[in-house]
Design a protein around this motif. Structure first.
Motif, PDB file in Angstrom:
ATOM      1  N   GLN A  21       0.826  -1.207   0.000  1.00 45.90           N
ATOM      2  CA  GLN A  21       0.000   0.000   0.000  1.00 45.90           C
ATOM      3  C   GLN A  21       0.869   1.269   0.000  1.00 45.90           C
ATOM      4  OE1 GLN A  21      -2.613  -0.400   3.292  1.00 45.90           O
ATOM      5  NE2 GLN A  21      -3.918  -2.003   2.329  1.00 45.90           N
ATOM      6  N   ALA A  32      -7.297   2.108   2.699  1.00 47.49           N
ATOM      7  CA  ALA A  32      -7.306   1.856   1.248  1.00 47.49           C
ATOM      8  C   ALA A  32      -8.022   2.966   0.495  1.00 47.49           C
ATOM      9  CB  ALA A  32      -7.988   0.519   0.987  1.00 47.49           C
ATOM     10  N   ASP A  33      -9.116   3.466   1.083  1.00 46.55           N
ATOM     11  CA  ASP A  33      -9.844   4.566   0.429  1.00 46.55           C
ATOM     12  C   ASP A  33      -8.979   5.820   0.335  1.00 46.55           C
ATOM     13  OD1 ASP A  33     -12.016   2.961   0.135  1.00 46.55           O
ATOM     14  OD2 ASP A  33     -13.056   3.653   1.956  1.00 46.55           O
ATOM     15  N   LEU A  34      -8.259   6.115   1.426  1.00 43.92           N
ATOM     16  CA  LEU A  34      -7.372   7.304   1.395  1.00 43.92           C
ATOM     17  C   LEU A  34      -6.250   7.148   0.388  1.00 43.92           C
ATOM     18  CD1 LEU A  34      -7.127   8.110   5.207  1.00 43.92           C
ATOM     19  CD2 LEU A  34      -8.279   9.477   3.471  1.00 43.92           C
ATOM     20  N   THR A  83     -12.524  -2.401   8.865  1.00 43.65           N
ATOM     21  CA  THR A  83     -12.999  -1.036   8.589  1.00 43.65           C
ATOM     22  C   THR A  83     -11.833  -0.060   8.437  1.00 43.65           C
ATOM     23  OG1 THR A  83     -14.990  -1.535   9.876  1.00 43.65           O
ATOM     24  CG2 THR A  83     -14.506   0.792   9.457  1.00 43.65           C
ATOM     25  N   LYS A 122      -2.983  13.668   3.675  1.00 39.66           N
ATOM     26  CA  LYS A 122      -3.412  12.288   3.444  1.00 39.66           C
ATOM     27  C   LYS A 122      -2.445  11.310   4.075  1.00 39.66           C
ATOM     28  CE  LYS A 122      -4.880   9.282  -0.299  1.00 39.66           C
ATOM     29  NZ  LYS A 122      -5.016   9.146  -1.763  1.00 39.66           N
ATOM     30  N   ALA A 145     -10.037  -0.599   5.283  1.00 40.67           N
ATOM     31  CA  ALA A 145     -10.807  -0.048   4.159  1.00 40.67           C
ATOM     32  C   ALA A 145     -10.630   1.472   4.078  1.00 40.67           C
ATOM     33  CB  ALA A 145     -12.278  -0.385   4.332  1.00 40.67           C
ATOM     34  N   GLU A 146     -10.612   2.147   5.232  1.00 40.22           N
ATOM     35  CA  GLU A 146     -10.398   3.592   5.237  1.00 40.22           C
ATOM     36  C   GLU A 146      -9.025   3.947   4.674  1.00 40.22           C
ATOM     37  OE1 GLU A 146     -11.030   4.960   9.157  1.00 40.22           O
ATOM     38  OE2 GLU A 146     -13.210   4.571   9.166  1.00 40.22           O
ATOM     39  N   ASN A 149      -6.365   5.245  -2.273  1.00 40.76           N
ATOM     40  CA  ASN A 149      -6.870   5.144  -3.642  1.00 40.76           C
ATOM     41  C   ASN A 149      -7.576   6.424  -4.112  1.00 40.76           C
ATOM     42  OD1 ASN A 149      -5.956   2.524  -3.855  1.00 40.76           O
ATOM     43  ND2 ASN A 149      -7.859   1.666  -2.999  1.00 40.76           N
ATOM     44  N   THR A 150      -7.910   7.283  -3.227  1.00 44.32           N
ATOM     45  CA  THR A 150      -8.630   8.512  -3.594  1.00 44.32           C
ATOM     46  C   THR A 150      -7.657   9.540  -4.232  1.00 44.32           C
ATOM     47  OG1 THR A 150     -10.154   8.142  -1.776  1.00 44.32           O
ATOM     48  CG2 THR A 150     -10.103  10.353  -2.729  1.00 44.32           C
TER      49      THR A 150
END
Length: 1149
Positions: free
Chosen positions: A447, A785-787, A779, A467, A782-783, A789-790
């Motif tokens: 990641q 990963a969202d940060l 969870t 980020k 996932a957060e 990938n965003t």
């Protein structure tokens, strides 16, 4: 007097209930027949009909007082005159009616038997004490107001002389006569007993006192006393005999007429009761009694004929003896011949007795070799069995030693396996934790690299930095979640391990709890059996044993057993020393509960009974052993020690069958009892065991052999303890201890179960927490990963991410090395664990193999031991049989020598009696019996021959008795024929007598009614035994006759008095009682009725009259024959009612 249920004559001087002597009856009948012709019709009537009770019977004994009666012809003529002339002939008719009573009064002025002298009451009805009343011998008036006790006196008279409670019309039960508040009532009545007709005067004297006691329950008892107060009898039969002798019937209204009866007697619908009051029925019963006596006499004639045959037989015997005097010499010669035969018969029988003894000795001597052969065979088998036992024992010792050496190693290996398994589990937990961390670090590295590339391509550096900062925070948070998860995993492992450990301990405790419960139930059962054995000793051997013994007893009484089985054997043995009870019980074991049968047939029946009473698998053993009445003689084969007893000598055995059974089955005569274990080892193992000693038992129940020692499983005696109370106390303490242990175990078990539940609750919560953490981890990831990938417009400091990536790589390298180290260590621990488990399984398998080998060897050893004992017992059996056999041969030889010597003596004696030998076919017993019979006959004949006159006299006496009895039987037959003829004639006169008495009663009744200008009729129906009455006030020509129920109260009372006086004229009784006869009369009727009664009483001074009235009776004339008992009204609290006697100072004439 006639009445229901006529009793046969009783009492002193009278005929008994049995048939009278025929000769006496014959003489009485002849006397009566002779008087009949000389006394005229009236005397003949009284004689033939037994007119009026004991007075009529006195005619038969020649003791009747002289009486005169008008001829029947005069009655008929007077009745015709009365019918035709009405009142013109009243004076003549009155003289006629009272002529009989006047003549009778002139003969006897005072009653001698049966009249009432006094009455006394205590707690009777409503009176605490009433009396005593002294009555006059002729006319008595009891006067007083209502409630003063007049009717109580009359009620007491009825009840006190045996009357029923219902006859008094005052109550339905005797208990109703007991005063309220009192427990009993007493009545005392004194009857006069004087003159020639007295009842047992030598016993009772001039008076008979009848005492009756009535209880609150309604029962009564009698005491009959003499004048002096001596109790003569307490039987009711004696009282009935007195009443029958005095002709007293208290339930007959002609003797006692109560107030209630006086109201209804005249108008009673039952005409049979009126007829019974006339006493005419008694005449018929007297005739029936005479006919019954005739039948009894006929029966005695038949018995006399049987007696005649006996006398004839006796006469023939005496005649035969008279002829047999000449047989004596012939019998003496025959007796001498029998003596010669007897002498040689004794010799012959002795020779026949000796021959079987000789044959038996020869046969027994031939059997001796068989016993020697059997003993040699048995000895060889004993040696073989002992060698086999020794080999098996050595093999078992080797195996046991091997098992004992393996056991410690097995325990160590088991502990080592448990430790190794724990180490492997811990290493595996660490390896998994490192592996999980490495995976997390790899994902983080990937990641980070992706994020760095993305951020490098982005323009806004500040946004990238923000980020990166958030991602770092989330990673830190994620790392905390991972650390917490690892910690929870470790805690879950600990909880699982604790639960596993507690469950193992829980299973162990549950097994211990089951064992404790089973042991507690056994102890409680034993305690119940011991308590029950205090009342039934057999219950110590089991609750079902008493019922089983009852079944044996029943089967034995039914004949199913040839000999009654004996058992349980323990019930018949008792240790002399209580300390040796456990040793003896350990020695006998199951034999204590065994049963013994005499034969196999009885064994089969006993097996059937056991199947019904014993549970399957718990039946005691049955021993078949021939029952003997004596205990075996084991002195030569039993053990004898100067200090220690054998089991046989230490026991008191009730039954020799039990002793012999224990000797055969256990050899108790060869077993020593030694209290000390050390001493037992010294006696049995250190030195050579005592002679004939096979084994020994210690006070703890341990079994000691020559080369081995076995500890006992018993701790206390169960069946043979003498002190039952001590055993019960010990068992109670043991039960209490077991209950306490069980309670502690259950508490411990409960705490372990609680601990298991707590650990399981913790484990469940940790699992929930683990699941929650895993959700949070996912969870967070996932957060992140969202940060990552965003697309962010802000730039991020790539160098920080690169530093984090570099640091993450270092952590990954470190984690890989640690994982490799843990993997290597885990592999090493697994290898060590496998080796330990392999070693443990190998040692367990070895132990199991050893146990499997040892089990059959133990069984084989036990069988070998039993075989040795059985073969030794068999050898001993034949040894004993041989000794008994040799002793029997010796005994028979001694008997033969004695018999041969006795034979020589008997032969010499026989030659002295008769020199030549006689062959005799008869037995000595039969010859001896015939000789004794001949001697008795010779002695008898000799004695008779010595007194010839006595024989002749006996013969003449027997002949005279026979001829005399023959004449008497013939005379009795003639008497019966004469009696039948007399009874036929007298029955004709009896019918005429009935008509005359009926006519007298009718005339008397009609005469008395006409005094008040009334008329009436009495109709007799002798066939149906009924009596009806009709009365009409006024003259006959004015109105028809009506039923008495239509009369007024005064007219009915006056008619009742007339009717009673009419019946009195034809009936007899020593006393007559009337209660309130004048209560409904006016003054005129009362005066007329009183005059009639006074006139009747004055004309019959030999009878007693007791009249109860509420009137004052002040108008009565003063006379010594009249006595007035005046009752006073009872006062409150008064316990005794006084009365005034009008003529207290006067004596009866």
């Amino acid at each position: 007097m006639a009445g229901a249920g006529k009793r046969p004559p009783q009492g002193g001087g009278r005929e008994s209930a049995q048939a009278p002597c025929p000769w006496r009856l014959f003489r009485r009948t002849q006397l009566a027949a002779s008087r009949r012709d000389g006394l005229g019709i009236s005397a003949g009537l009284r004689l033939s009909a037994g007119c009026n009770g004991p007075t009529a019977r006195r005619w038969d004994r020649g003791e009747r007082k002289e009486e005169s009666v008008s001829k029947p012809r005069s009655h008929k003529r007077q009745r015709q005159e009365f019918t035709d002339e009405h009142s013109d002939g009243l004076n003549d008719e009155e003289n006629l009616l009272f002529s009989f009573d006047s003549n009778l009064s002139s003969v006897s002025t005072v009653g001698e038997v049966g009249i009432i002298e006094s009455i006394q009451l205590k707690n009777f009805m409503c009176h605490s004490m009433l009396g005593p009343f002294q009555f006059g011998s002729n006319l008595n008036f009891v006067v007083g107001n209502n409630g003063s006790g007049k009717s109580s006196v009359l009620t007491a008279l009825i009840v006190g002389l045996g009357g029923k409670a219902t006859a008094t019309n005052r109550g339905s039960s005797l208990k109703m006569f007991v005063k309220t508040g009192a427990t009993s009532a007493d009545i005392s009545i004194t009857l006069r007993n004087q003159g020639r007709d007295a009842f047992k005067p030598e016993v009772y004297g001039d008076s008979i006192i009848v005492n009756q006691h009535i209880t609150l329950e309604g029962s009564r008892s009698y005491r009959l006393k003499s004048k002096s107060g001596t109790v003569v009898s307490s039987k009711k039969e004696e009282l009935l005999g007195i009443l029958d002798h005095f002709n007293i019937q208290v339930d007959n209204p002609m003797s006692v007429l109560t107030q209630e009866m006086s109201k209804h007697f005249l108008q009673s619908k039952n005409e049979g009761d009126k007829y019974k009051a006339t006493q005419l029925e008694q005449m018929k019963e007297d005739y029936s009694y005479i006919m019954k006596t005739k039948e009894n006499t006929s029966l005695q004639i038949k018995q006399g004929e049987e007696r005649l045959q006996e006398l004839k037989q006796l006469y023939n015997e005496k005649r035969q003896r008279y002829k047999s005097i000449g047989y004596v010499n012939e019998m003496r010669n025959h007796l001498e011949e029998l003596k010669h035969k007897m002498a040689w018969a004794v010799v012959g029988e002795m020779e026949r007795e000796i021959e079987p003894i000789r044959e038996g000795i020869r046969a027994e001597e031939g059997n001796t070799e068989k016993f020697d052969q059997k003993l040699e065979e048995c000895q060889v088998k004993v040696n073989e069995a002992e060698e086999k036992y020794k080999t098996i024992q050595e093999k078992l010792v080797t195996i046991n030693e091997e098992a004992e050496t393996l056991q410690p190693r097995c325990i160590l290996l088991k502990a080592d396996v448990q430790a190794r398994r724990k180490a492997v589990n811990e290493a595996e937990v660490l390896y998994n934790r490192v592996k999980t961390e490495l995976k997390r670090l790899g994902k983080d590295d990937e990641q980070l690299r992706n994020r760095i590339e993305e951020m490098k391509n982005r323009v806004s550096v500040p946004e990238k930095m923000e980020k990166q900062r958030k991602i770092a925070q989330l990673k830190e948070k994620l790392q905390a979640f991972h650390d917490e998860e690892v910690m929870i995993g470790q805690q879950m492992g600990q909880f699982q391990q604790a639960i596993y450990k507690h469950k193992e301990e829980d299973a162990k405790l549950r097994r211990e709890e089951g064992d404790m419960k089973q042991e507690l139930d056994a102890k409680q059962k034993q305690l119940r059996e011991l308590r029950d054995s205090k009342t039934n000793i057999f219950k110590r051997f089991g609750q079902h044993v008493p019922s089983f013994l009852e079944a044996i007893e029943t089967a034995y009484r039914q004949g199913r057993f040839k000999r009654k089985p004996v058992g349980p054997l323990g019930a018949f043995i008792h240790p002399k020393d209580a300390e040796l009870s456990l040793a003896i019980e350990s020695c006998l074991k199951s034999l204590v509960q065994a049963f013994c049968c005499d034969n196999h047939s009885d064994e089969g029946v006993l097996q059937q009974l056991m199947a019904k009473h014993y549970p399957r698998g718990l039946r005691p053993s049955i021993i078949v052993n021939k029952f003997q009445d004596k205990v075996y003689d084991v002195r030569h084969r039993g053990v004898h020690h100067p200090e220690f007893p054998s089991v046989l000598t230490a026991l008191e055995i009730d039954d020799p069958v039990v002793a012999n059974c224990l000797i055969d089955m256990r050899g108790i005569e060869k077993i020593l009892l030694i209290k000390s274990s050390r001493k037992a080892r010294e006696v049995m193992q250190s030195n050579i065991p005592p002679r004939n000693c096979r084994e020994a038992f210690t006070v703890e129940g341990d079994q000691v052999f020559n080369r081995r020692y076995y500890s006992s499983d018993y701790r206390r005696p169960k069946y043979l303890s003498k002190n039952v109370e001590a055993e019960i106390n010990h068992l109670e303490s043991e039960v209490a201890n077991r209950k306490a242990q069980l309670t502690a175990c259950q508490r411990h078990l409960y705490s372990i179960e609680n601990e298991i539940r707590r650990n399981e609750d913790h484990l469940h919560r940790h699992r929930q927490h683990q699941k929650e953490l895993q959700i949070k981890i996912r969870t967070t990831k996932a957060e992140i990963a969202d940060l990552e990938n965003t697309e962010e417009n802000q730039s991020v400091d790539i160098r920080i991410l690169e530093d984090v990536s570099e640091e993450n790589k270092k952590k990954m390298e470190s984690a890989k090395k640690e994982m490799q180290e843990q993997s290597r260590r885990m592999e090493e621990l697994n290898n060590i664990l496998q080796e330990a488990e392999k070693s443990f399984e190998e040692i367990k398998e070895k132990i199991h193999q050893v146990e499997e080998i040892a089990g059959p060897i133990k069984d084989e050893l036990s069988k070998a031991d039993s075989e040795v004992e059985n073969r030794k017992r068999r050898w001993q059996h034949y040894e004993d049989r041989k000794k008994e056999h040799l002793a029997c041969i010796k005994k028979h030889k001694e008997l033969l020598a004695a018999k041969e010597k006795e034979l020589e003596e008997k032969t010499a004696q026989a030659r002295q009696i008769y020199s030549e030998r006689i062959e005799v076919s008869r037995t000595v017993k039969s010859l001896d019996a015939e000789m004794n019979r001949l001697r008795e006959q010779i002695n008898s004949e000799k004695n008779q021959h010595g007194n010839r006159e006595e024989i002749i006299q006996q013969f003449l006496d027997a002949k005279e008795r026979y001829e005399d009895a023959n004449i008497k039987v013939k005379n009795l037959k003639r008497f019966i024929m004469l009696l039948e003829e007399i009874m036929t004639q007298r029955f004709k006169i009896y019918r005429q007598f009935l008509r005359l008495l009926s006519l007298r009663c009718k005339l008397y009744f009609d005469y008395l009614l006409r005094i008040r200008a009334c008329c009436g009729k009495i109709l007799f129906d002798h066939k149906n035994e009924t009596l009806s009455i009709t009365v009409q006030p006024g003259e006959e020509d004015r109105a028809a006759l009506n039923d008495v129920r239509s009369l007024s109260g005064g007219e009915r009372s006056f008619s009742t008095v007339c009717f009673i006086l009419s019946l009195w004229s034809i009936t007899e009784s020593p006393f007559r009682c009337l209660d309130e006869f004048d209560v409904y009369m006016d003054m005129v009727n009362r005066r007329i009725a009183m005059d009639m009664i006074l006139k009747v009483a004055d004309s019959q001074r030999h009878r007693q009259f007791i009249l109860l009235t509420p009137q004052s009776m002040s108008s009565l004339p003063t006379s010594s024959h009249i006595r007035i008992l005046r009752m006073q009204d009872p006062e409150r609290g008064q316990t005794q009612l006084n009365f005034h006697n009008r003529n207290e100072e006067e004596e009866d004439d």
